[in-house]
Design a protein around this motif. Sequence first.
Motif, PDB file in Angstrom:
ATOM      1  N   ALA A  14       0.881  -1.412  -0.122  1.00 35.36           N
ATOM      2  CA  ALA A  14       0.129  -0.109  -0.155  1.00 35.36           C
ATOM      3  C   ALA A  14       0.957   1.010   0.275  1.00 35.36           C
ATOM      4  O   ALA A  14       0.137   2.431  -0.336  1.00 35.36           O
ATOM      5  CB  ALA A  14      -0.892   0.022   0.626  1.00 35.36           C
ATOM      6  N   THR A  15       2.330   0.494   0.263  1.00 36.35           N
ATOM      7  CA  THR A  15       2.946   2.239   1.034  1.00 36.35           C
ATOM      8  C   THR A  15       3.808   2.557  -1.088  1.00 36.35           C
ATOM      9  O   THR A  15       3.515   3.227  -1.700  1.00 36.35           O
ATOM     10  CB  THR A  15       4.296   1.705   1.874  1.00 36.35           C
ATOM     11  OG1 THR A  15       3.358   1.666   2.771  1.00 36.35           O
ATOM     12  CG2 THR A  15       5.434   3.115   2.103  1.00 36.35           C
ATOM     13  N   SER A  16       4.265   1.936  -1.317  1.00 40.14           N
ATOM     14  CA  SER A  16       5.077   2.359  -2.876  1.00 40.14           C
ATOM     15  C   SER A  16       5.600   1.319  -3.383  1.00 40.14           C
ATOM     16  O   SER A  16       5.343  -0.596  -2.972  1.00 40.14           O
ATOM     17  CB  SER A  16       5.980   2.835  -2.333  1.00 40.14           C
ATOM     18  OG  SER A  16       7.842   1.905  -1.693  1.00 40.14           O
ATOM     19  N   TRP A  17       6.314   0.702  -5.180  1.00 43.02           N
ATOM     20  CA  TRP A  17       6.976   0.187  -5.650  1.00 43.02           C
ATOM     21  C   TRP A  17       7.757  -0.459  -4.281  1.00 43.02           C
ATOM     22  O   TRP A  17       8.695  -1.881  -4.808  1.00 43.02           O
ATOM     23  CB  TRP A  17       7.193   0.528  -7.204  1.00 43.02           C
ATOM     24  CG  TRP A  17       6.262   0.210  -8.098  1.00 43.02           C
ATOM     25  CD1 TRP A  17       5.348  -0.757  -7.695  1.00 43.02           C
ATOM     26  CD2 TRP A  17       5.720   1.497  -8.512  1.00 43.02           C
ATOM     27  NE1 TRP A  17       4.152   0.203  -8.710  1.00 43.02           N
ATOM     28  CE2 TRP A  17       4.533   0.781  -9.021  1.00 43.02           C
ATOM     29  CE3 TRP A  17       6.410   2.771  -8.354  1.00 43.02           C
ATOM     30  CZ2 TRP A  17       3.634   2.108  -9.603  1.00 43.02           C
ATOM     31  CZ3 TRP A  17       5.177   3.743  -8.709  1.00 43.02           C
ATOM     32  CH2 TRP A  17       3.659   3.699  -9.804  1.00 43.02           C
ATOM     33  N   GLU A  18       8.705   0.151  -4.590  1.00 38.02           N
ATOM     34  CA  GLU A  18      10.125  -0.112  -3.516  1.00 38.02           C
ATOM     35  C   GLU A  18      10.348  -1.117  -2.312  1.00 38.02           C
ATOM     36  O   GLU A  18      10.610  -1.662  -1.737  1.00 38.02           O
ATOM     37  CB  GLU A  18      10.572   1.028  -3.192  1.00 38.02           C
ATOM     38  CG  GLU A  18      11.398   1.961  -4.025  1.00 38.02           C
ATOM     39  CD  GLU A  18      11.065   3.253  -4.668  1.00 38.02           C
ATOM     40  OE1 GLU A  18       9.494   2.536  -4.065  1.00 38.02           O
ATOM     41  OE2 GLU A  18      11.025   3.747  -5.505  1.00 38.02           O
ATOM     42  N   ASP A  19       8.982  -0.721  -1.156  1.00 36.84           N
ATOM     43  CA  ASP A  19       8.450  -1.377  -0.379  1.00 36.84           C
ATOM     44  C   ASP A  19       8.273  -2.876  -0.842  1.00 36.84           C
ATOM     45  O   ASP A  19       8.106  -3.952  -0.588  1.00 36.84           O
ATOM     46  CB  ASP A  19       6.764  -0.647   0.689  1.00 36.84           C
ATOM     47  CG  ASP A  19       6.850  -1.588   2.069  1.00 36.84           C
ATOM     48  OD1 ASP A  19       7.908  -1.614   2.394  1.00 36.84           O
ATOM     49  OD2 ASP A  19       5.586  -1.732   1.994  1.00 36.84           O
ATOM     50  N   ALA A  20       6.686  -2.631  -1.360  1.00 36.61           N
ATOM     51  CA  ALA A  20       6.626  -3.931  -2.354  1.00 36.61           C
ATOM     52  C   ALA A  20       7.288  -4.970  -2.548  1.00 36.61           C
ATOM     53  O   ALA A  20       8.504  -5.968  -2.940  1.00 36.61           O
ATOM     54  CB  ALA A  20       5.766  -3.853  -3.811  1.00 36.61           C
ATOM     55  N   THR A  21       8.356  -4.360  -3.501  1.00 36.56           N
ATOM     56  CA  THR A  21      10.518  -5.299  -3.636  1.00 36.56           C
ATOM     57  C   THR A  21      10.715  -5.795  -2.250  1.00 36.56           C
ATOM     58  O   THR A  21      11.342  -6.495  -2.595  1.00 36.56           O
ATOM     59  CB  THR A  21      11.029  -4.582  -4.421  1.00 36.56           C
ATOM     60  OG1 THR A  21      10.366  -3.729  -5.372  1.00 36.56           O
ATOM     61  CG2 THR A  21      11.906  -5.012  -4.935  1.00 36.56           C
TER      62      THR A  21
END
Length: 66
Positions: A14-21
């Motif tokens: 829900a935060t960012s693509w970097e967090d998902a990575t």
Amino acid sequence: MSVLKVIEVLSGSATSWEDATQKAVSKASKSVKHIRSVYVQDQSATVKDGKVSEFRVNLKITFELE
């Protein structure tokens, strides 16, 4: 000589693509040893009520076989 293997992983945040990575790498590292690199193949997002509700990534994780 090293032998490497590549797996494909999908993750969301829900935060960012970097967090998902980071979430994908953290989760994969619990069962996959010797992770060498990550390649973000695709990025996408879901939208709800006119706002981004989830960031999604499709990753290729490379690791060394023992």
